[in-house]
Scaffold this motif. Structure first.
Motif, PDB file in Angstrom:
ATOM      1  N   THR A 105       8.323  69.019  34.523  1.00 40.34           N
ATOM      2  CA  THR A 105       7.577  67.977  35.228  1.00 40.34           C
ATOM      3  C   THR A 105       7.152  66.822  34.347  1.00 40.34           C
ATOM      4  N   GLY A 106       7.298  66.936  33.048  1.00 34.70           N
ATOM      5  CA  GLY A 106       6.857  65.881  32.141  1.00 34.70           C
ATOM      6  C   GLY A 106       7.967  64.900  31.803  1.00 34.70           C
ATOM      7  N   ASP A 107       7.605  63.831  31.105  1.00 31.46           N
ATOM      8  CA  ASP A 107       8.565  62.834  30.659  1.00 31.46           C
ATOM      9  C   ASP A 107       9.330  63.345  29.431  1.00 31.46           C
ATOM     10  N   VAL A 108      10.572  62.879  29.278  1.00 31.59           N
ATOM     11  CA  VAL A 108      11.428  63.298  28.168  1.00 31.59           C
ATOM     12  C   VAL A 108      12.071  62.069  27.539  1.00 31.59           C
ATOM     13  N   ASN A 109      12.071  62.036  26.211  1.00 29.64           N
ATOM     14  CA  ASN A 109      12.716  60.965  25.468  1.00 29.64           C
ATOM     15  C   ASN A 109      13.777  61.559  24.559  1.00 29.64           C
ATOM     16  N   LEU A 110      15.032  61.104  24.717  1.00 27.22           N
ATOM     17  CA  LEU A 110      16.135  61.532  23.857  1.00 27.22           C
ATOM     18  C   LEU A 110      16.646  60.324  23.090  1.00 27.22           C
ATOM     19  N   LYS A 111      16.818  60.489  21.780  1.00 25.62           N
ATOM     20  CA  LYS A 111      17.307  59.387  20.961  1.00 25.62           C
ATOM     21  C   LYS A 111      18.195  59.934  19.850  1.00 25.62           C
ATOM     22  N   LYS A 112      19.357  59.334  19.710  1.00 27.51           N
ATOM     23  CA  LYS A 112      20.324  59.703  18.682  1.00 27.51           C
ATOM     24  C   LYS A 112      20.686  61.190  18.797  1.00 27.51           C
ATOM     25  N   VAL A 113      21.205  61.541  19.963  1.00 25.22           N
ATOM     26  CA  VAL A 113      21.656  62.903  20.233  1.00 25.22           C
ATOM     27  C   VAL A 113      23.169  62.894  20.399  1.00 25.22           C
ATOM     28  N   VAL A 114      23.856  63.812  19.701  1.00 28.01           N
ATOM     29  CA  VAL A 114      25.311  63.916  19.758  1.00 28.01           C
ATOM     30  C   VAL A 114      25.680  65.320  20.235  1.00 28.01           C
ATOM     31  N   VAL A 115      26.459  65.384  21.320  1.00 26.94           N
ATOM     32  CA  VAL A 115      26.910  66.660  21.877  1.00 26.94           C
ATOM     33  C   VAL A 115      28.435  66.674  21.829  1.00 26.94           C
TER      34      VAL A 115
ATOM     35  N   LEU B  16      22.973  58.140  23.016  1.00 21.54           N
ATOM     36  CA  LEU B  16      23.501  59.465  23.339  1.00 21.54           C
ATOM     37  C   LEU B  16      25.023  59.418  23.314  1.00 21.54           C
ATOM     38  N   GLU B  17      25.631  60.413  22.671  1.00 23.08           N
ATOM     39  CA  GLU B  17      27.086  60.512  22.624  1.00 23.08           C
ATOM     40  C   GLU B  17      27.506  61.918  23.022  1.00 23.08           C
ATOM     41  N   VAL B  18      28.323  62.004  24.085  1.00 22.27           N
ATOM     42  CA  VAL B  18      28.821  63.287  24.580  1.00 22.27           C
ATOM     43  C   VAL B  18      30.339  63.206  24.621  1.00 22.27           C
TER      44      VAL B  18
ATOM     45  N   GLY C 269      15.642  64.703  39.530  1.00 21.60           N
ATOM     46  CA  GLY C 269      14.675  65.061  40.552  1.00 21.60           C
ATOM     47  C   GLY C 269      14.052  63.814  41.158  1.00 21.60           C
ATOM     48  N   THR C 270      12.737  63.728  41.072  1.00 23.74           N
ATOM     49  CA  THR C 270      12.035  62.577  41.636  1.00 23.74           C
ATOM     50  C   THR C 270      11.740  61.511  40.593  1.00 23.74           C
ATOM     51  N   GLY C 271      11.962  61.808  39.331  1.00 25.63           N
ATOM     52  CA  GLY C 271      11.692  60.838  38.280  1.00 25.63           C
ATOM     53  C   GLY C 271      12.826  59.843  38.111  1.00 25.63           C
ATOM     54  N   SER C 272      12.568  58.801  37.334  1.00 22.39           N
ATOM     55  CA  SER C 272      13.561  57.768  37.049  1.00 22.39           C
ATOM     56  C   SER C 272      14.199  58.029  35.688  1.00 22.39           C
ATOM     57  N   ILE C 273      15.379  57.460  35.497  1.00 19.15           N
ATOM     58  CA  ILE C 273      16.080  57.624  34.231  1.00 19.15           C
ATOM     59  C   ILE C 273      16.571  56.269  33.745  1.00 19.15           C
ATOM     60  N   GLU C 274      16.458  56.068  32.439  1.00 19.45           N
ATOM     61  CA  GLU C 274      16.953  54.853  31.806  1.00 19.45           C
ATOM     62  C   GLU C 274      17.817  55.250  30.623  1.00 19.45           C
ATOM     63  N   MET C 275      19.057  54.739  30.606  1.00 18.17           N
ATOM     64  CA  MET C 275      20.014  55.056  29.549  1.00 18.17           C
ATOM     65  C   MET C 275      20.456  53.759  28.876  1.00 18.17           C
ATOM     66  N   LYS C 276      20.525  53.812  27.534  1.00 21.42           N
ATOM     67  CA  LYS C 276      20.896  52.631  26.770  1.00 21.42           C
ATOM     68  C   LYS C 276      21.745  53.043  25.580  1.00 21.42           C
ATOM     69  N   ASP C 277      22.818  52.280  25.365  1.00 17.58           N
ATOM     70  CA  ASP C 277      23.680  52.479  24.198  1.00 17.58           C
ATOM     71  C   ASP C 277      24.226  53.912  24.165  1.00 17.58           C
TER      72      ASP C 277
ATOM     73  N   GLY D  54      14.718  59.048  42.310  1.00 14.62           N
ATOM     74  CA  GLY D  54      14.257  58.054  41.349  1.00 14.62           C
ATOM     75  C   GLY D  54      15.302  56.995  41.066  1.00 14.62           C
ATOM     76  N   ASP D  55      14.905  55.961  40.312  1.00 13.39           N
ATOM     77  CA  ASP D  55      15.812  54.895  39.912  1.00 13.39           C
ATOM     78  C   ASP D  55      16.679  55.348  38.738  1.00 13.39           C
ATOM     79  N   PHE D  56      17.881  54.754  38.638  1.00 16.25           N
ATOM     80  CA  PHE D  56      18.823  55.070  37.570  1.00 16.25           C
ATOM     81  C   PHE D  56      19.290  53.760  36.971  1.00 16.25           C
ATOM     82  N   ARG D  57      18.944  53.524  35.688  1.00 16.77           N
ATOM     83  CA  ARG D  57      19.271  52.266  35.019  1.00 16.77           C
ATOM     84  C   ARG D  57      20.088  52.540  33.767  1.00 16.77           C
ATOM     85  N   CYS D  58      21.210  51.830  33.615  1.00  6.78           N
ATOM     86  CA  CYS D  58      22.103  52.011  32.472  1.00  6.78           C
ATOM     87  C   CYS D  58      22.430  50.655  31.856  1.00  6.78           C
ATOM     88  N   LYS D  59      22.455  50.624  30.522  1.00  9.99           N
ATOM     89  CA  LYS D  59      22.814  49.409  29.809  1.00  9.99           C
ATOM     90  C   LYS D  59      23.616  49.774  28.570  1.00  9.99           C
TER      91      LYS D  59
END
Length: 347
Positions: A150-160, A178-180, A189-197, A211-216
């Motif tokens: 239920t909480g907010d999550v921040n991912l930065k410089k993750v490689v899968v 993020l690189e996959v 779910g009900t939260g929003s997501i923002e993806m960059k680079d 929720g909203d989905f934003r990609c850049k």
């Protein structure tokens, strides 16, 4: 007599509440004196299994670490860790799922800070709970399974290197760098997501929820499949090599300075607006109730329109209709709906 009935009813209610607590496994917090803080270490770790119910997670890797350091801050007395054959297991409670139910005033914030050596791990499974402000930074692994809670999550410089499965909750998600290499499956779910680079070597599958989905600045070498709910979808500088499918819900879709090789859109009740867009293949659009506006970065003769017009107005923007002027022209097929349709060629 009435007083006796009252006491009998009150006693019965207390007993019933006690039985309910036993059945659900809920914890009654009477004070914060049972909270503890301590540090553990683990060596030769190759995989991670993290299950948290009330604690926030701060996971980071560093070149300076030779072993994993787990700092438990203000956690319950049954929090702990174990290591077995390279698998590091971390938990903030041994109770079952319903133990996160808390009665009484909760005046503490618990956190687990995990610092790991900078290397590529095998399987990483993270199950988050109620806490906010979770962060995962500088992590490299073969497979990643994340349930955000239920909480907010921040991912930065993750490689899968292989596959990333993301199970969204009610919190918001912020992803940067993020690189996959293989498939990325995301259920929001009900939260929003923002993806960059971000870069995806294979398919990106998104169930956007409400929720909203934003990609850049995003590159998808495989297919992009987005199932929208009630939220808006905004794309900026997104390049998709494979087939791009948008199943639009009630929200709006906006794309700017993006590139699509094959585009298939099922438009819903919201508006669809694309600006400065490169369409390098055929386009299929099932038009809905909203307005459809597409500005194409290309020549009008490189396309031709095959439109079954609905109730709305149509502006072709100089793109040929009915018969293509070039044998290699890309077809834009539109099954018209109630909204207006407008095509433009970028000057």
């Amino acid at each position: 007599m009435k007083l006796g009935v009252f006491y009998w009813a009150l006693s019965s209610a207390i007993v019933a509440c006690g039985l309910a607590l036993m059945v659900t496994g809920a914890v009654v917090h009477t004070n914060t004196n049972d909270r503890v803080s301590f540090i553990e270490t683990a060596e030769n770790v190759t995989a991670l299994d993290i299950s948290l119910r009330e604690s926030a997670l701060e996971l980071r890797s560093t070149d300076d670490a030779d072993a994993c350091t787990i700092e438990f801050v203000n956690v319950g007395e049954d929090a702990g860790m174990s290591e077995d054959d390279g698998l590091l297991t971390i938990y903030d409670t041994k109770k079952k799922w319903f133990s996160f139910l808390s009665f009484g005033w909760r005046d503490y914030d618990s956190k687990i800070i995990l610092t790991v050596p900078k290397t590529e791990y095998e399987n990483v499974r993270i199950d988050l709970g109620l806490a906010d402000d979770n962060s995962i930074r500088n992590l490299a692994c073969l497979d990643l399974d994340l349930d955000m809670g239920t909480g907010d999550v921040n991912l930065k410089k993750v490689v899968v290197a292989h596959e990333f499965q993301f199970h969204g909750g009610t919190g918001n998600v912020d992803i940067e760098s993020l690189e996959v290499d293989n498939k990325f499956t995301m259920g929001l779910g009900t939260g929003s997501i923002e993806m960059k680079d971000c870069r995806f070597g294979s398919d990106l599958l998104v169930d956007a929820g409400t929720g909203d989905f934003r990609c850049k600045d995003m590159t998808v070498l495989g297919n992009l499949d987005v199932d929208l709910g009630a939220g808006d979808l905004k794309l900026e500088k997104v390049d998709v090599d494979g087939t791009c499918e948008f199943d639009c819900g009630t929200g709006n879709l906006t794309a700017e300075k993006s590139k699509f090789h094959q585009l298939d859109m099922d438009c819903g009740a919201g508006n669809v607006t694309m600006k400065d867009t490169k369409l390098l293949g055929d386009v299929e659009i099932d038009h809905g109730a909203g307005n459809l506006t597409i500005e194409i970065d290309g020549k009008a003769t490189n396309y031709w329109l095959d439109i079954d017009q609905g109730a709305g107005k149509l502006e072709s923007g100089g793109i040929p209709m009915g018969t293509p002027l070039a044998s290699d022209a890309h077809v834009i097929r539109v099954d018209g709906g109630a909204g207006n349709i407008q095509f433009m060629i970028k000057d």
